[in-house]
Design an enzyme around this catalytic site. Sequence first.
Site, PDB file in Angstrom:
ATOM      1  N   GLU A   1     105.397  77.142 -52.358  1.00  0.00           N
ATOM      2  CA  GLU A   1     106.322  77.925 -53.100  1.00  0.00           C
ATOM      3  C   GLU A   1     106.366  79.425 -52.834  1.00  0.00           C
ATOM      4  O   GLU A   1     107.366  80.160 -52.761  1.00  0.00           O
ATOM      5  CB  GLU A   1     106.401  77.794 -54.436  1.00  0.00           C
ATOM      6  CG  GLU A   1     106.816  76.308 -54.923  1.00  0.00           C
ATOM      7  CD  GLU A   1     105.426  75.506 -54.877  1.00  0.00           C
ATOM      8  OE1 GLU A   1     105.334  74.549 -55.931  1.00  0.00           O
ATOM      9  OE2 GLU A   1     104.403  75.526 -54.215  1.00  0.00           O
TER      10      GLU A   1
ATOM     11  N   THR B   1      76.735  50.574 -36.118  1.00  0.00           N
ATOM     12  CA  THR B   1      77.663  51.337 -35.098  1.00  0.00           C
ATOM     13  C   THR B   1      77.227  52.326 -34.574  1.00  0.00           C
ATOM     14  O   THR B   1      77.471  52.410 -33.452  1.00  0.00           O
ATOM     15  CB  THR B   1      78.877  51.767 -36.103  1.00  0.00           C
ATOM     16  OG1 THR B   1      79.861  50.494 -36.487  1.00  0.00           O
ATOM     17  CG2 THR B   1      79.988  52.215 -34.966  1.00  0.00           C
TER      18      THR B   1
ATOM     19  N   ARG C   1      89.260  64.315 -30.580  1.00  0.00           N
ATOM     20  CA  ARG C   1      89.520  64.832 -29.187  1.00  0.00           C
ATOM     21  C   ARG C   1      90.964  64.607 -28.957  1.00  0.00           C
ATOM     22  O   ARG C   1      91.609  63.881 -29.329  1.00  0.00           O
ATOM     23  CB  ARG C   1      88.498  64.143 -28.203  1.00  0.00           C
ATOM     24  CG  ARG C   1      86.964  64.275 -28.697  1.00  0.00           C
ATOM     25  CD  ARG C   1      85.976  63.569 -27.862  1.00  0.00           C
ATOM     26  NE  ARG C   1      86.356  62.339 -27.571  1.00  0.00           N
ATOM     27  CZ  ARG C   1      85.524  61.293 -28.489  1.00  0.00           C
ATOM     28  NH1 ARG C   1      85.074  61.747 -29.463  1.00  0.00           N
ATOM     29  NH2 ARG C   1      86.075  60.170 -28.131  1.00  0.00           N
TER      30      ARG C   1
ATOM     31  N   GLU D   1      85.759  53.319 -39.952  1.00  0.00           N
ATOM     32  CA  GLU D   1      85.930  52.825 -38.533  1.00  0.00           C
ATOM     33  C   GLU D   1      84.854  51.651 -38.117  1.00  0.00           C
ATOM     34  O   GLU D   1      85.010  51.338 -37.043  1.00  0.00           O
ATOM     35  CB  GLU D   1      85.891  53.849 -37.339  1.00  0.00           C
ATOM     36  CG  GLU D   1      87.021  55.145 -37.437  1.00  0.00           C
ATOM     37  CD  GLU D   1      87.198  55.514 -36.153  1.00  0.00           C
ATOM     38  OE1 GLU D   1      86.457  55.434 -35.388  1.00  0.00           O
ATOM     39  OE2 GLU D   1      88.116  56.429 -35.801  1.00  0.00           O
TER      40      GLU D   1
ATOM     41  N   GLY E   1      81.232  49.242 -39.276  1.00  0.00           N
ATOM     42  CA  GLY E   1      81.642  48.154 -38.377  1.00  0.00           C
ATOM     43  C   GLY E   1      81.966  46.845 -39.534  1.00  0.00           C
ATOM     44  O   GLY E   1      82.084  47.250 -40.436  1.00  0.00           O
TER      45      GLY E   1
END
Length: 374
Positions: free
Chosen positions: A56, A200, A211, A297, A299
């Site tokens: 605002e 992972t 990226r 992400e 595992g």
Amino acid sequence: MESKAMDKIYMQRALDLSLLAAGRTSPNPLVGCVIVKDGEIVGEGYHLQAGTPHAEIHALKAAGQKAQGADVYVTLEPCSHYGRTPPCTDALIKAGVKRVCIALTDPNPLVNGQGLKRLQEAGITVETGILSDKAQKINEAFIKTVTQKMPFVLYKCALTLDGKTAVSSGDSKWISSPEARQYVHHLRNTYDLIMVGSRTVIQDNPLLTCRHIEGGRNPVRLIVDATLSLPLDSKVLNPQHGLCIIAASQAADLKKQERLKEMPNVQVWQYDTERYVPLPLLLRDIAAHGWNSILLEGGGTLAGKMLTEKLIDKIEFIIAPKIAGDGPSPISGLKLSQMSEAVHLDNLEINEIGGNYKITGYVNNTKDTFSGSD
């Protein structure tokens, strides 16, 4: 009827503005504001990051004297209290605006209707609920964090048509299409943290960075590693890519712990537990540090445990038209004995991305046990 249609158009513009700061405002919400005078947009703005002027204020500054007698469209209820910045309600009243349209009431107990009341007491017409569903979805992470003191968690996974995240050798490059992988970097740009388990890191040695996105920023990396088994030369420990948090237990390797503490941009959060990390406590600590959202992400073991403890809010599976055969599952850590215990997803959406299909759904965490029906 025409004015209602225009209200939606201006509010949509405010919502679009709010998204320009996605991933930059935690612990604050995403907010956009548009000021209209005689059918013309005379000022607009959005909240850039916590501790800076709210949407605002930016819009009022752009409008100047034209704000007097104008209509204001803001995606979230203006604040009425002093925080790191003064109340936006006072600024709107001082500017002499005539009408304020608000998409969503602020669930923050410090606001929650007080902003509306303050504006109405000043003689300003207030309308609420315009495109509220869209506003709520945009701020779903903020809403959960401010009401439950827990971050919003999205589990994203790429898998084959037969439900595998890799072939039997463990190779997973690449399951999804280039367009789908580009979308994943968009998610990394807009979520506060990216979370994976130690397996992972050991198997894939990922960067976990954003990226291929112009103006993108890397999320904080969060690694769940109870024993500190990750190699010290892992790419996630590169200080150039920002902060990396490693959640560990009392079973952590002491020598490796000391080495990690010496590394710049690396923090070890050690919990008073044996050989496991207390995930609910970890997530509460994340929220307490001012982060609203986590992109999980992998595992499959970690994802299964997160689902079991009802810590995942949303799932996005990107399915490629491939068959992998005997490979790992995206949720191997979820152990169920009956189909009636299966996790149920609500509000499913299906979209095509570069020959892949993205299936999105919200996890139903409201029941005592996961359930479904035929």
